[in-house]
Design an enzyme around this catalytic site. Structure first.
Site, mmCIF file in Angstrom:
data_model
loop_
_atom_site.group_PDB
_atom_site.id
_atom_site.type_symbol
_atom_site.label_atom_id
_atom_site.label_comp_id
_atom_site.label_asym_id
_atom_site.label_seq_id
_atom_site.Cartn_x
_atom_site.Cartn_y
_atom_site.Cartn_z
ATOM 1 C CE LYS A 89 -4.353 -1.800 1.799
ATOM 2 N NZ LYS A 89 -5.339 -1.727 2.888
ATOM 3 C CE LYS A 134 -9.000 -12.747 -3.153
ATOM 4 N NZ LYS A 134 -8.628 -12.362 -1.807
ATOM 5 C CE LYS A 184 -13.633 -5.067 -1.342
ATOM 6 N NZ LYS A 184 -14.321 -5.027 -0.047
#
Ligand code: TRP
Length: 333
Positions: free
Chosen positions: A114, A196, A199
């Site tokens: 992040k 994967k 979102k």
């Protein structure tokens, strides 16, 4: 009386859940409610570790709450609450911060990822995110935490912090275990089946969202990336695209891979993709209907999250005041 084990899990309200979140996690949460004492939280405090638009976050938190209920979390059976409503999370965060090492937080891969993604906002909250998460879990003395593989390191940290606290202050926290569901399917991106389903994917065709309308669902499956063969056969390595579609079809219908292979033998990919699209749309329809009725009824929603908060605070309050005693704070007057 036999005491049930406690389950805690949190979900970030940053976006509408994907089919992957649903089949991989949230669908199982509902199934756990009868065998366990379940505490589920919409973790808006975690969400603000990256910049959020305030109005959007507020709306998205309510939507996530409604969507969680629509996915089968029954606020009568579980404690379903909004994290920022319960001040014990912020308070426990401080106690646990003083029992967490700088070094162990520095090793968190999600923090590193992040930080790279948001180099202009590497804030202290992003760094201590796993401590807040440990507090979520430990406040409810949770035995089990259903999580995806991406959260394993965070859970490991929560275990370490709990063990350290127990060692320093005497046995107190339940050391949580990961809960790996039986049916928790790992759903991959429709555009890159080696990745994967996420979102936050930039490609809108990569992820199916729970609230997508029927046509977009069917179209996304029509466009799903497969391989140059024609046979519907499970082979996660050589045929990741088709295998992913089979996993989705199986999770929605309960059919085995064998049955699916038989049903679609000789049909080619076009028919199969349409069938998967139709099935997913059918499977999501009742959830969408429930969601639409919950989100309209703000009074009902408020009533649910108020009751959920009461249930949650009853448990977390006990843990927090005991922890305050353990570390040597004077009893509150
Ligand atoms: N970090 C989790 C995620 O992004 C969300 C979360 C917050 C959580 N607190 C938790 C998950 C406690 C399990 C238990 O998915």
């Amino acid at each position: 009386m036999e005491t049930k084990k406690t389950i805690f899990s949190g979900i970030q309200p940053t976006a509408v859940f994907t089919l992957g979140n649903f089949l991989g996690a949230i669908k199982n949460w509902g199934a756990l409610q009868d065998s366990f004492d379940c505490v589920y939280s919409i973790v808006d405090m975690h969400a603000i570790t990256v910049r959020q638009d305030a109005a959007k976050l507020r709306e998205q938190t309510l939507k996530s709450y409604a969507l969680t209920m629509a996915c089968g979390i029954d606020p009568e059976k579980s404690a379903l609450f909004i994290q920022s409503h319960n001040p014990h999370h912020a308070e426990m965060n401080w106690i646990l911060s003083c029992n967490t090492q700088f070094g162990e937080l520095s090793r968190m891969t999600q923090f590193k990822d992040k930080s790279e993604k948001h180099p202009d906002d590497i804030n202290a909250g992003l760094f201590t995110y796993p401590v807040l998460m440990a507090g979520d879990i430990l406040l409810y003395q949770a035995d089990l935490v259903p999580i995806g593989i991406d959260q394993k390191q965070h859970l490991e940290l929560a275990r370490n912090v709990a063990e350290r606290f127990n060692f320093r202050y005497g046995d107190f926290f339940t050391v949580p275990e990961p809960y790996i569901g039986e049916t928790g399917a790992k759903i991959m991106s429709l555009q890159d089946p080696t990745k994967k389903m996420s979102k936050s994917d930039d490609n809108p065709n990569a992820s199916v969202y729970i609230l997508d309308d029927r046509n977009s669902i069917i179209n996304k499956f029509k466009r799903a990336v497969t391989d140059s063969e024609t046979e519907v056969r499970f082979d996660a390595e050589k045929k990741p695209g088709i295998s992913n579609l089979m996993t989705i079809f199986s999770a929605c219908t309960g059919k085995s891979f064998d049955e699916i292979e038989k049903t679609f033998s000789g049909h080619g990919y076009g028919d199969f993709k349409s069938a998967v699209g139709e099935t997913v749309a059918d499977c999501l329809k009742p959830i969408q209907d429930k969601y639409n009725s919950f989100i309209k009824d703000r009074d009902y929603l408020k009533n649910c999250y108020t009751e959920g908060l009461k249930k949650a605070m009853k448990i977390s309050g006990k843990t927090l005041s005991k922890a305050y005693r353990k570390v040597g704070f004077v009893d509150k007057p």
